[in-house]
Write a protein that holds these residues in place. Structure first.
Motif, PDB file in Angstrom:
ATOM      1  N   PRO A 142     -17.522   8.886  32.461  1.00  0.00           N
ATOM      2  CA  PRO A 142     -17.356   7.644  32.975  1.00  0.00           C
ATOM      3  C   PRO A 142     -18.042   6.389  32.137  1.00  0.00           C
ATOM      4  N   TYR A 143     -18.252   6.750  30.828  1.00  0.00           N
ATOM      5  CA  TYR A 143     -18.690   5.542  30.021  1.00  0.00           C
ATOM      6  C   TYR A 143     -17.775   4.275  29.908  1.00  0.00           C
ATOM      7  N   LEU A 144     -16.544   4.542  29.728  1.00  0.00           N
ATOM      8  CA  LEU A 144     -15.650   3.314  29.629  1.00  0.00           C
ATOM      9  C   LEU A 144     -15.479   2.564  30.904  1.00  0.00           C
ATOM     10  N   ILE A 145     -15.595   3.299  31.998  1.00  0.00           N
ATOM     11  CA  ILE A 145     -15.680   2.436  33.198  1.00  0.00           C
ATOM     12  C   ILE A 145     -16.904   1.968  33.561  1.00  0.00           C
ATOM     13  N   GLU A 146     -17.921   2.487  33.036  1.00  0.00           N
ATOM     14  CA  GLU A 146     -19.177   1.886  33.298  1.00  0.00           C
ATOM     15  C   GLU A 146     -19.338   0.542  32.524  1.00  0.00           C
ATOM     16  N   LYS A 147     -18.792   0.680  31.129  1.00  0.00           N
ATOM     17  CA  LYS A 147     -18.613  -0.556  30.280  1.00  0.00           C
ATOM     18  C   LYS A 147     -17.848  -1.665  30.864  1.00  0.00           C
ATOM     19  N   ALA A 148     -16.813  -1.318  31.894  1.00  0.00           N
ATOM     20  CA  ALA A 148     -15.876  -2.316  32.170  1.00  0.00           C
ATOM     21  C   ALA A 148     -16.810  -2.889  33.458  1.00  0.00           C
ATOM     22  N   LEU A 149     -17.458  -2.045  34.214  1.00  0.00           N
ATOM     23  CA  LEU A 149     -18.101  -2.786  35.353  1.00  0.00           C
ATOM     24  C   LEU A 149     -19.219  -3.510  34.824  1.00  0.00           C
ATOM     25  N   LYS A 150     -19.990  -3.236  33.666  1.00  0.00           N
ATOM     26  CA  LYS A 150     -20.907  -4.149  33.244  1.00  0.00           C
ATOM     27  C   LYS A 150     -20.250  -5.512  32.706  1.00  0.00           C
ATOM     28  N   ALA A 151     -19.263  -5.396  31.956  1.00  0.00           N
ATOM     29  CA  ALA A 151     -18.383  -6.618  31.466  1.00  0.00           C
ATOM     30  C   ALA A 151     -17.662  -7.717  32.809  1.00  0.00           C
ATOM     31  N   LEU A 152     -17.608  -6.861  33.963  1.00  0.00           N
ATOM     32  CA  LEU A 152     -17.035  -7.569  34.932  1.00  0.00           C
ATOM     33  C   LEU A 152     -18.287  -8.002  35.919  1.00  0.00           C
ATOM     34  N   SER A 153     -19.544  -7.737  35.597  1.00  0.00           N
ATOM     35  CA  SER A 153     -20.823  -7.949  36.195  1.00  0.00           C
ATOM     36  C   SER A 153     -20.767  -7.666  37.573  1.00  0.00           C
ATOM     37  N   LEU A 154     -19.974  -6.354  37.877  1.00  0.00           N
ATOM     38  CA  LEU A 154     -20.051  -5.662  39.287  1.00  0.00           C
ATOM     39  C   LEU A 154     -20.594  -4.311  39.312  1.00  0.00           C
ATOM     40  N   ARG A 155     -20.861  -4.257  40.706  1.00  0.00           N
ATOM     41  CA  ARG A 155     -21.391  -2.690  40.704  1.00  0.00           C
ATOM     42  C   ARG A 155     -20.277  -1.781  41.323  1.00  0.00           C
ATOM     43  N   PRO A 156     -20.758  -0.610  41.179  1.00  0.00           N
ATOM     44  CA  PRO A 156     -19.546   0.376  41.420  1.00  0.00           C
ATOM     45  C   PRO A 156     -18.905   0.567  42.888  1.00  0.00           C
ATOM     46  N   HIS A 157     -19.999   0.062  43.864  1.00  0.00           N
ATOM     47  CA  HIS A 157     -19.407  -0.020  45.231  1.00  0.00           C
ATOM     48  C   HIS A 157     -18.517  -1.319  45.486  1.00  0.00           C
ATOM     49  N   GLU A 158     -18.423  -2.063  44.709  1.00  0.00           N
ATOM     50  CA  GLU A 158     -17.841  -3.305  44.760  1.00  0.00           C
ATOM     51  C   GLU A 158     -16.372  -3.085  43.971  1.00  0.00           C
ATOM     52  N   VAL A 159     -16.087  -2.049  43.509  1.00  0.00           N
ATOM     53  CA  VAL A 159     -14.900  -1.953  42.640  1.00  0.00           C
ATOM     54  C   VAL A 159     -13.909  -0.519  43.094  1.00  0.00           C
ATOM     55  N   LEU A 160     -12.757  -0.582  43.133  1.00  0.00           N
ATOM     56  CA  LEU A 160     -11.933   0.599  43.193  1.00  0.00           C
ATOM     57  C   LEU A 160     -11.397   1.187  41.698  1.00  0.00           C
TER      58      LEU A 160
END
Length: 217
Positions: A150-168
């Motif tokens: 999940p590393y790259l996805i978590e990196k994208a979440l951080k860049a978007l300033s969003l939490r996992p439950h807010e993103v598909l």
């Protein structure tokens, strides 16, 4: 509330006409490796890509694994440029759905196991790069961080300033589904090439994805 989507790129947004992984490796990659004194059989290479073996496994051949993957990625970029010249890279006809998603005020990211340069190349080829707030290809500082990690996805979440439950997470493969679930996200499987078990939602194309997202507001 839904605030963003993270997309896979290859086979989700674009595809390569006539592509065969083994043929690509043996015709494009292996000759270049041999020019550098490296002889790696296809099956071992496949296992490093699928995650059955770590990316650093190639150091057994006496080559720095970061330099090895940069070499492979350089070949891959040449391949993509040639396929583009021949008109064999195609965008799926429903990629215009990305524009509709942006109009909804959603943040979008693209995440690929290909290199940053390869990923940006195909997105730019079809004027898709502008739809995305962030784009991440493989990170040479963490080569085993590609999906299903999940590393790259978590990196994208951080860049978007969003939490996992807010993103598909949106993708076509088991690696996409696994990585999204490991990141704590809901996953949409685009079943262009068959259904992957374990996803939360299934759509046949990105038009259906837009309908799914509208139903979440």
């Amino acid at each position: 509330m839904l605030k963003g989507l993270i997309f896979d790129v290859d086979e989700t947004l674009v595809y390569y006409e006539g592509y065969d992984h083994r043929e690509w490796y043996e015709k494009w990659v292996l000759p270049e490796l041999r020019r550098h004194g490296i002889d790696l059989d296809y099956e071992t290479y496949r296992k490093t890509v699928s995650g059955e073996l770590p990316r650093s496994y190639v150091e057994r051949l006496g080559i720095d694994h970061v330099e090895f993957w940069k070499l492979v990625d350089d070949v891959n970029l040449r391949y993509r440029r040639e396929m583009a010249r021949l008109g064999r890279i195609k965008a799926f006809p429903d990629v215009d759905a990305l524009g509709e998603l942006k109009k909804m005020g959603l943040k979008l990211a693209a995440v690929s196991n290909a290199s940053q340069e390869c990923t940006e190349f195909v997105l730019n080829l079809f004027d898709l790069r502008g739809h995305f707030d962030v784009v991440y290809g493989k990170d040479y500082a963490n080569l085993d961080g590609v999906k299903p990690n999940p590393y790259l996805i978590e990196k994208a979440l951080k860049a978007l300033s969003l939490r996992p439950h807010e993103v598909l997470m949106v993708g076509d493969s088991l690696h996409d589904v696994t990585a999204g679930k490991r990141a704590g996200m809901r996953v949409v499987n685009v079943i262009r090439f068959g259904k992957i078990e374990g996803a939360d939602y299934y759509v046949r194309n990105l038009r259906e994805l837009v309908d799914l997202v509208r139903g979440m507001f």
